[in-house]
Design a protein around this motif. Structure first.
Motif, short mmCIF file in Angstrom:
data_model
loop_
_atom_site.label_atom_id
_atom_site.label_comp_id
_atom_site.label_asym_id
_atom_site.label_seq_id
_atom_site.Cartn_x
_atom_site.Cartn_y
_atom_site.Cartn_z
N ARG A 558 18.86 -62.19 30.73
CA ARG A 558 18.23 -62.80 31.90
C ARG A 558 16.70 -62.65 31.86
N PRO A 559 16.16 -61.45 31.55
CA PRO A 559 14.71 -61.35 31.42
C PRO A 559 14.13 -62.27 30.34
N LEU A 560 14.90 -62.47 29.23
CA LEU A 560 14.42 -63.34 28.18
C LEU A 560 14.33 -64.79 28.67
N LEU A 561 15.36 -65.25 29.39
CA LEU A 561 15.31 -66.60 29.93
C LEU A 561 14.14 -66.76 30.91
N SER A 562 13.95 -65.78 31.76
CA SER A 562 12.84 -65.85 32.71
C SER A 562 11.51 -65.94 31.98
N PHE A 563 11.40 -65.22 30.87
CA PHE A 563 10.16 -65.26 30.08
C PHE A 563 9.95 -66.66 29.49
N ILE A 564 11.01 -67.23 28.93
CA ILE A 564 10.91 -68.57 28.35
C ILE A 564 10.52 -69.59 29.43
N GLN A 565 11.12 -69.46 30.60
CA GLN A 565 10.83 -70.39 31.70
C GLN A 565 9.39 -70.29 32.19
N ASP A 566 8.78 -69.10 32.03
CA ASP A 566 7.42 -68.89 32.52
C ASP A 566 6.34 -69.33 31.54
N LEU A 567 6.71 -69.67 30.32
CA LEU A 567 5.70 -70.11 29.34
C LEU A 567 5.10 -71.44 29.79
N PRO A 568 3.82 -71.70 29.51
CA PRO A 568 3.17 -72.95 29.94
C PRO A 568 3.77 -74.18 29.27
N VAL A 569 4.33 -75.07 30.04
CA VAL A 569 5.05 -76.24 29.51
C VAL A 569 4.15 -77.10 28.64
N SER A 570 2.91 -77.28 29.04
CA SER A 570 2.02 -78.19 28.32
C SER A 570 1.69 -77.71 26.91
N LYS A 571 1.90 -76.42 26.64
CA LYS A 571 1.52 -75.86 25.33
C LYS A 571 2.71 -75.61 24.42
N LEU A 572 3.94 -75.87 24.89
CA LEU A 572 5.13 -75.52 24.12
C LEU A 572 5.46 -76.57 23.06
N GLY A 573 5.95 -76.07 21.92
CA GLY A 573 6.43 -76.97 20.87
C GLY A 573 7.94 -77.11 20.94
N ASN A 604 6.39 -85.05 32.13
CA ASN A 604 5.59 -85.97 31.33
C ASN A 604 4.30 -85.35 30.80
N ASP A 605 4.12 -84.04 31.01
CA ASP A 605 2.90 -83.38 30.53
C ASP A 605 2.94 -83.09 29.04
N ASN A 606 4.15 -82.97 28.49
CA ASN A 606 4.31 -82.64 27.08
C ASN A 606 5.39 -83.54 26.50
N LYS A 607 4.96 -84.66 25.90
CA LYS A 607 5.91 -85.66 25.43
C LYS A 607 6.76 -85.15 24.26
N LEU A 609 7.75 -82.03 23.79
CA LEU A 609 8.78 -81.17 24.40
C LEU A 609 9.81 -82.01 25.13
N LYS A 610 9.35 -83.08 25.79
CA LYS A 610 10.26 -83.97 26.53
C LYS A 610 11.29 -84.58 25.58
N ALA A 611 10.83 -85.06 24.43
CA ALA A 611 11.74 -85.68 23.46
C ALA A 611 12.71 -84.66 22.89
N ALA A 612 12.22 -83.48 22.57
CA ALA A 612 13.08 -82.43 22.00
C ALA A 612 14.13 -81.99 23.01
N ALA A 613 13.75 -81.81 24.28
CA ALA A 613 14.71 -81.39 25.31
C ALA A 613 15.74 -82.46 25.54
N THR A 614 15.33 -83.74 25.54
CA THR A 614 16.28 -84.84 25.73
C THR A 614 17.31 -84.87 24.60
N ALA A 615 16.83 -84.68 23.38
CA ALA A 615 17.74 -84.67 22.22
C ALA A 615 18.69 -83.48 22.30
N ALA A 616 18.20 -82.33 22.73
CA ALA A 616 19.04 -81.13 22.84
C ALA A 616 20.14 -81.33 23.86
#
Length: 626
Positions: A558-573, A604-607, A609-616
Motif C-alpha cells: 500500500r505505501p508503494l502504491l501511494s508513492f507511485i500515485q504521488d509522483l508528478p504525472v507530467s514527468k513520468l515515462g 492530457n498533460d503527458n501523452k 503516459l496516456k498512451a502507455a496507460a491506455t495500452a496497459a
C-alpha cells in the motif's frame, strides 16, 4: 477536538475543596502576614487552584488579589522589584482617584528605586569615586536624570554632569551597606501604610510558576516576599514544586552544608519561607476514571452543554469520597440525563478500561492524563482527514497507545509482529494465556512481560484486529518514519537494490530475512532516492528494489502504491504502467492501481503516459477475458 492544557476554573477534580480551604485560612489570618504553599508536580493542577482562589476573592471590594508569574520576567528584570512594582500598580488601579494612595505609592516606588541602585553597587562605586555617572546608573536616579538620559554625548557638558550629581547626591548617599536594614524597615512601614491608605483589608498575592524559574529568580521572589512584603494584612499563596525550590536553594547557596539535624538546609529554608504547605495528592484509580470520563464528554459535548454540566456536578459529589466507588455510576447517569447517550456510554466504558494502567503509568498526574486523551483525539481527527477514521476503534487505539506511552519496547514488538498481516501471533498467545485459554505451553518471549500481562488483560483483545492502521496512526514516535541518513549494515543492501534486475534478484534472499522494521528502513531509503531522481521519463534506479521489498513484505504494498500515485504525472515515462501485476496483487490494492491507470489514461498533460496507460488497460482486459 482537544481540551486546552492550561489552568482552568472548570473544576474536573474537585480541587475547589483545596481552594476553599486556602481562602478560609487566608481570611482567618487576615491581620497577620501569611505564606501558603500549594505544592505538586508540574501538571498537578496548582495554577488551576490559584485561579479558583482569585475567582473567590474577585468580588470583595476591600480585598485585592494580585496574580504574579515570575517566569514571565526572568532574564529581563529583577524579580524583587518587578513583584513589588506589580503590587503597587494593582493597588493604584484599585483606588485610581485617591490622592493619598498616589502619594504613598510614589514613596514606596522610591524605595524600589533604592533596591535597583543596590543591585549595581559596583557601578555606583565608580560614580562616587569619579563623579561621572555610569549609563545604567543614570536610568535609575529618578526624575532628575531623565532629561540627562535623553541627550547625546555631544550635548552633555561638564556643568550638566555636575548638576546631575549634585541633584542626586542625597539619593546616592543612601546606597550604603550600613543603611540597608533601615531602608528595608522603612520600606515595610511605607508599604503597610499604602495598604491602609488604599483601604485594603487584605492583600492576597498569588505567585505562580515559581518552579519554572531559574534559581536566582525563584530565590529573589521568595526573599522579596519575606524581607519586604511580609506585613500585616498581606498573604502570599505560592504555587511551586517543593523539589524544584529546594534545587534552587542549593544552586543559589552552593557553599551551605548539605544538612543540619533531620532536614537539609534547602528544606529548612523552604519551611522558613512557607508557613502552611498544601501538597496536592496524585489521582488514584477512581479519580482517574472520573477525570477521563469528563474529558471525553467535554470533548464530545463542549463545556457549556447541559450533559457536561450535569455530569460535572455528579462527579463532584463522587469525588468528595472517591474511596466509596470506582467512578461514575451508569444508573445515576441514566437518572440524571433521562438515559445514557452513546457518547457518554462510550466515555464511561473507555475510562473504566484504561484507568488502572493510566493512573499508574501517569503517576496520577492530571496533565499527563489530559495529554494522553488529547493525543488520542488528535490522532482520530487526523485519521478522519486521511479518510480511514472508520477503520479505527477508539478503545483499541487507547489500548495500543497505553503500550506506546508506558512500554515502548512492548509497542515495538507488537508493531513488528503485526506488520505483514496486521495480526501478531505472539500477541494472540499472550492474550490467550492471560484469559486462561492457552494454546501453547509457555508465554511468548515479550519484553516487560509482567506489565504486558496486565495490559493484555484489558478489553478489548487485540489479536483479532488488524493493527496496521493503529500502528500507522501512532507512528509519530518511531524514528523509522523520519529522514534516514545512514542505515549502517543495511546501506550495502540498499546499494544492491538500486542495481540491475539481476542484482535485485540476487538480493532477494537478504530482503526476505529482513525484520519488518528493517524492511521499512530500506524501503524508505530507496523511496527517497527514487523521489530525488532528476529524470523520471526512464525507470529510476531503485524501483525494482521497491517492488522486491513489497513482494517479500506485503505490508509495504500500500505505501508503494501511494508513492507511485504521488509522483508528478507530467514527468513520468511509460515504465510506470508495467511490471506491477505481481506486486499489486491484493484485491483492494489491485483495484486502486486500476483506478490510477484509468486516471493516467484520461489525462492530457503527458501523452506518452496516456498512451502507455491506455495500452496497459486493454492488455489487462484481454487477460481477464482469456
Amino acid at each position: 477536538m482537544i481540551v486546552a492544557d492550561n489552568e482552568t476554573a472548570v473544576d474536573l477534580l474537585y480541587y475547589e475543596a483545596i481552594a476553599k480551604t486556602v481562602v478560609r485560612l487566608v481570611s482567618q489570618k487576615s491581620e497577620e502576614p501569611l505564606s501558603v504553599g500549594v505544592h505538586g508536580d508540574w501538571g498537578a493542577g496548582k495554577s488551576s487552584i490559584l485561579m479558583m482562589v482569585e475567582e473567590t476573592f474577585s468580588n470583595q471590594e476591600r480585598v485585592l488579589c494580585v496574580r504574579f508569574n515570575g517566569w514571565l520576567f526572568q532574564g529581563f528584570e529583577d524579580a524583587k522589584t518587578v513583584l513589588i512594582e506589580t503590587i503597587v500598580k494593582e493597588l493604584r488601579g484599585k483606588r485610581p482617584n485617591s490622592q493619598k494612595v498616589a502619594e504613598q505609592a510614589k514613596k514606596v516606588l522610591r524605595r524600589v528605586d533604592w533596591m535597583k541602585v543596590t543591585r549595581r553597587a559596583g557601578a555606583y562605586g565608580l560614580t562616587l569615586a569619579t563623579g561621572i555617572p555610569h549609563p545604567e546608573t543614570i536610568k535609575e536616579l529618578g526624575s532628575a536624570a531623565r532629561d540627562f538620559v535623553g541627550k547625546s554625548a555631544e550635548e552633555v557638558s561638564s556643568e550638566a554632569v555636575a548638576a546631575l550629581v549634585k541633584g542626586s547626591g542625597e539619593f546616592l548617599r543612601e546606597v550604603s551597606v550600613d543603611n540597608a536594614p533601615e531602608q528595608m524597615q522603612a520600606f515595610r512601614a511605607e508599604f503597610a501604610e499604602l495598604l491602609t491608605n488604599a483601604e485594603i483589608d487584605h492583600l492576597v498575592v498569588l505567585v505562580d510558576d515559581l518552579d519554572r524559574c531559574l534559581p536566582d529568580t525563584a530565590i529573589d521572589t521568595l526573599e522579596a516576599i519575606r524581607l519586604f512584603l511580609f506585613v500585616p494584612r498581606a498573604s502570599f499563596v505560592i504555587a511551586a514544586d517543593e523539589g524544584m525550590i529546594e534545587y534552587a536553594v542549593r544552586q543559589h547557596f552552593p557553599d551551605l552544608p548539605v544538612a543540619t539535624g533531620p532536614a537539609t538546609y534547602a528544606r529548612n529554608y523552604l519551611e522558613k519561607l512557607i508557613q502552611v504547605p498544601f501538597r496536592l495528592p496524585s489521582l488514584g484509580y477512581a479519580e482517574t476514571r472520573i477525570y477521563v470520563t469528563l474529558l471525553l464528554v467535554l470533548n464530545d459535548y463542549g463545556e457549556r452543554s447541559d450533559e457536561f454540566q450535569k455530569l460535572t456536578e455528579l462527579a463532584r459529589e463522587l469525588l468528595r469520597r472517591p474511596w466509596k466507588g470506582p467512578g461514575i455510576d451508569r444508573k445515576a447517569v441514566e437518572k440524571l440525563l433521562g438515559g445514557v447517550p452513546v457518547e457518554v456510554e462510550r466515555a464511561m466504558e473507555l475510562a473504566g478500561r484504561i484507568a488502572p494502567i493510566l493512573a499508574d503509568g501517569a503517576r496520577g498526574n492530571p496533565r499527563q492524563i489530559k495529554r494522553f486523551i488529547n493525543t488520542m483525539m488528535l490522532r482520530l481527527a487526523i485519521a478522519e482527514e486521511r479518510g480511514f477514521r472508520d477503520e479505527l476503534n477508539i478503545t483499541v487505539l487507547a489500548k495500543v497507545m497505553l503500550a506506546e506511552r508506558f512500554a515502548p519496547e512492548l509497542y515495538d514488538a507488537m508493531a513488528r509482529g503485526s506488520a505483514n498481516t496486521g495480526k501478531s501471533k505472539d500477541l494472540a498467545a499472550l492474550e490467550a494465556v492471560v484469559s486462561a485459554q492457552p494454546d501453547e505451553d509457555s508465554l511468548p518471549d515479550w519484553p516487560n512481560l509482567e506489565w504486558a500481562k496486565q495490559w493484555a488483560s484489558i478489553d478489548p483483545p487485540l489479536a483479532e484486529h488488524d493493527l496496521r492502521p493503529y500502528v500507522f496512526v501512532t507512528r509519530d514516535r518511531r524514528s523509522v518514519f523520519g529522514a534516514i541518513t545512514s542505515l549502517g549494515e543495511l546501506d550495502e543492501l540498499v546499494e544492491k537494490l538500486q542495481g540491475s534486475p539481476l542484482q535485485v534478484k540476487q538480493a532477494a534472499a537478504e530482503v526476505t530475512r529482513l525484520r519488518s522494521i528493517e524492511a521499512e528502513q530500506v524501503f524508505d531509503a530507496l523511496r527517497a532516492k527514487v523521489r530525488d531522481s532528476e529524470d523520471l521519463t526512464q525507470e529510476p534506479a531503485g524501483v525494482k528494489g521497491l517492488a522486491e521489498i513489497a513482494n517479500q513484505h506485503p505490508f509495504l504494498k500500500r505505501p508503494l502504491l501511494s508513492f507511485i500515485q504521488d509522483l508528478p504525472v507530467s514527468k513520468l515515462g511509460p515504465w510506470v504502467v508495467s511490471g506491477w501485476a505481481s506486486v499489486f496483487s491484493e484485491a483492494q490494492v489491485k483495484s486502486d492501481y486500476s483506478k490510477t491507470l484509468k486516471e493516467w489514461a484520461g489525462q492530457n498533460d503527458n501523452k506518452q503516459l496516456k498512451a502507455a496507460a491506455t495500452a496497459a488497460i486493454k492488455l489487462i482486459g484481454k487477460r481477464a477475458q482469456s
